[in-house]
Design a protein around this motif. Structure first.
Motif, PDB file in Angstrom:
ATOM      1  N   LEU A 173      58.500  -0.081   5.809  1.00 11.04           N
ATOM      2  CA  LEU A 173      57.068   0.208   5.857  1.00 11.04           C
ATOM      3  C   LEU A 173      56.538  -0.056   7.253  1.00 11.04           C
ATOM      4  O   LEU A 173      57.056  -0.925   7.963  1.00 11.04           O
ATOM      5  N   ASN A 174      55.501   0.657   7.630  1.00 12.29           N
ATOM      6  CA  ASN A 174      54.900   0.484   8.943  1.00 12.29           C
ATOM      7  C   ASN A 174      53.795  -0.573   8.906  1.00 12.29           C
ATOM      8  O   ASN A 174      53.005  -0.610   7.964  1.00 12.29           O
TER       9      ASN A 174
ATOM     10  N   THR B 125      58.046  -1.428  12.239  1.00  8.90           N
ATOM     11  CA  THR B 125      58.561  -1.221  10.902  1.00  8.90           C
ATOM     12  C   THR B 125      59.025  -2.544  10.317  1.00  8.90           C
ATOM     13  O   THR B 125      59.703  -3.326  10.980  1.00  8.90           O
TER      14      THR B 125
ATOM     15  N   GLU C 236      42.940  11.598   0.780  1.00  9.40           N
ATOM     16  CA  GLU C 236      44.003  11.296   1.736  1.00  9.40           C
ATOM     17  C   GLU C 236      43.448  11.641   3.119  1.00  9.40           C
ATOM     18  O   GLU C 236      43.040  12.773   3.355  1.00  9.40           O
TER      19      GLU C 236
ATOM     20  N   ASP D 215      48.551   5.862   8.657  1.00  6.71           N
ATOM     21  CA  ASP D 215      49.146   7.138   8.307  1.00  6.71           C
ATOM     22  C   ASP D 215      49.177   7.268   6.783  1.00  6.71           C
ATOM     23  O   ASP D 215      49.159   6.265   6.057  1.00  6.71           O
ATOM     24  N   THR D 216      49.278   8.472   6.293  1.00  7.19           N
ATOM     25  CA  THR D 216      49.334   8.693   4.846  1.00  7.19           C
ATOM     26  C   THR D 216      50.578   8.066   4.225  1.00  7.19           C
ATOM     27  O   THR D 216      50.589   7.776   3.028  1.00  7.19           O
ATOM     28  N   SER D 217      51.596   7.806   5.017  1.00  2.00           N
ATOM     29  CA  SER D 217      52.816   7.172   4.504  1.00  2.00           C
ATOM     30  C   SER D 217      52.580   5.732   4.055  1.00  2.00           C
ATOM     31  O   SER D 217      53.425   5.146   3.367  1.00  2.00           O
ATOM     32  N   CYS D 218      51.430   5.147   4.394  1.00  2.00           N
ATOM     33  CA  CYS D 218      51.135   3.782   3.940  1.00  2.00           C
ATOM     34  C   CYS D 218      50.972   3.724   2.426  1.00  2.00           C
ATOM     35  O   CYS D 218      50.951   2.638   1.844  1.00  2.00           O
ATOM     36  N   ARG D 219      50.904   4.873   1.780  1.00  2.00           N
ATOM     37  CA  ARG D 219      50.816   4.902   0.319  1.00  2.00           C
ATOM     38  C   ARG D 219      51.988   4.165  -0.315  1.00  2.00           C
ATOM     39  O   ARG D 219      51.847   3.534  -1.366  1.00  2.00           O
ATOM     40  N   ASP D 220      53.161   4.197   0.316  1.00  2.00           N
ATOM     41  CA  ASP D 220      54.314   3.473  -0.217  1.00  2.00           C
ATOM     42  C   ASP D 220      54.010   1.981  -0.367  1.00  2.00           C
ATOM     43  O   ASP D 220      54.390   1.357  -1.354  1.00  2.00           O
TER      44      ASP D 220
ATOM     45  N   GLU E  19      52.340  14.623  14.321  1.00  2.75           N
ATOM     46  CA  GLU E  19      52.763  13.293  13.860  1.00  2.75           C
ATOM     47  C   GLU E  19      51.696  12.248  14.171  1.00  2.75           C
ATOM     48  O   GLU E  19      51.015  12.326  15.182  1.00  2.75           O
ATOM     49  N   TRP E  20      51.617  11.225  13.301  1.00  7.15           N
ATOM     50  CA  TRP E  20      50.674  10.119  13.495  1.00  7.15           C
ATOM     51  C   TRP E  20      50.934   9.456  14.846  1.00  7.15           C
ATOM     52  O   TRP E  20      52.078   9.195  15.210  1.00  7.15           O
TER      53      TRP E  20
END
Length: 178
Positions: free
Chosen positions: A3-4, A171, A131, A106-111, A163-164
């Protein structure tokens, strides 16, 4: 899971003014969330500010709180707004977003949100609502909210990257039991 971690990128005066506010309340269970909602009844209609801290814990603060205050000034794995519905054992997460102009995740923070909600016994919604897509303009350095897939800077009309790129990030590895 990798995760970021996001650093605060908002105005420094907001960070300074938020330093004296208490960090968000950690939520480890539905009972914690219900107790927090009872202490903050406006959140039932307005929603709440949330962050996921570096330990993968959901933290809640009243809706008008700054994300940097909710995070205790530190980095986060996710930040945004959350809305609950129901009570007690029927408490559910109705909506969650990555809407934080202080962290611009970033939207990847949903994880990270999914892990934190599951760890607290709650089921996450199937997607962010809304989003938010953040990008920093390479020409003028302003942060933009990309709307309707239009990757053009609203300040200088330059193309925005796919890209973000809002800030540097690192990470971290968290497991499902975090």
């Amino acid at each position: 899971m990798d995760l970021n971690a996001y650093t605060y990128v908002g105005p420094e005066e907001i960070r300074r003014s938020s330093a004296s506010q208490p960090a968000g309340t950690p939520i480890a269970s539905k009972e914690d969330a219900e107790a927090w909602l009872q202490a903050h009844p406006d959140a039932r209609t307005e929603g709440a500010t949330y962050v996921v801290d570096l330990q993968g814990r959901l933290r809640l603060a009243p809706r008008r709180s700054e994300h940097v205050a909710c995070a205790g000034g530190g980095e986060v794995l996710a930040a945004g707004e959350i809305r609950f519905q129901g009570t007690g054992t029927r408490l559910t997460v109705a909506e969650v977003s990555n809407q934080s102009t202080g962290y611009c995740p970033d939207t990847s923070c949903r994880d990270a949100v999914v892990l934190a909600l599951r760890a607290s016994g709650m089921t996450p919604p199937s997607r962010f609502t809304p989003e938010i897509v953040f990008r920093r303009c390479a020409r003028c350095s302003e942060v933009n909210l990309v709307k309707e897939g239009w990757f053009v800077c609203v300040f200088c009309d330059a193309d925005l990257p796919a890209e973000w790129n809002v800030a540097s990030r690192r990470t971290l590895h968290l497991t499902e039991s975090a």
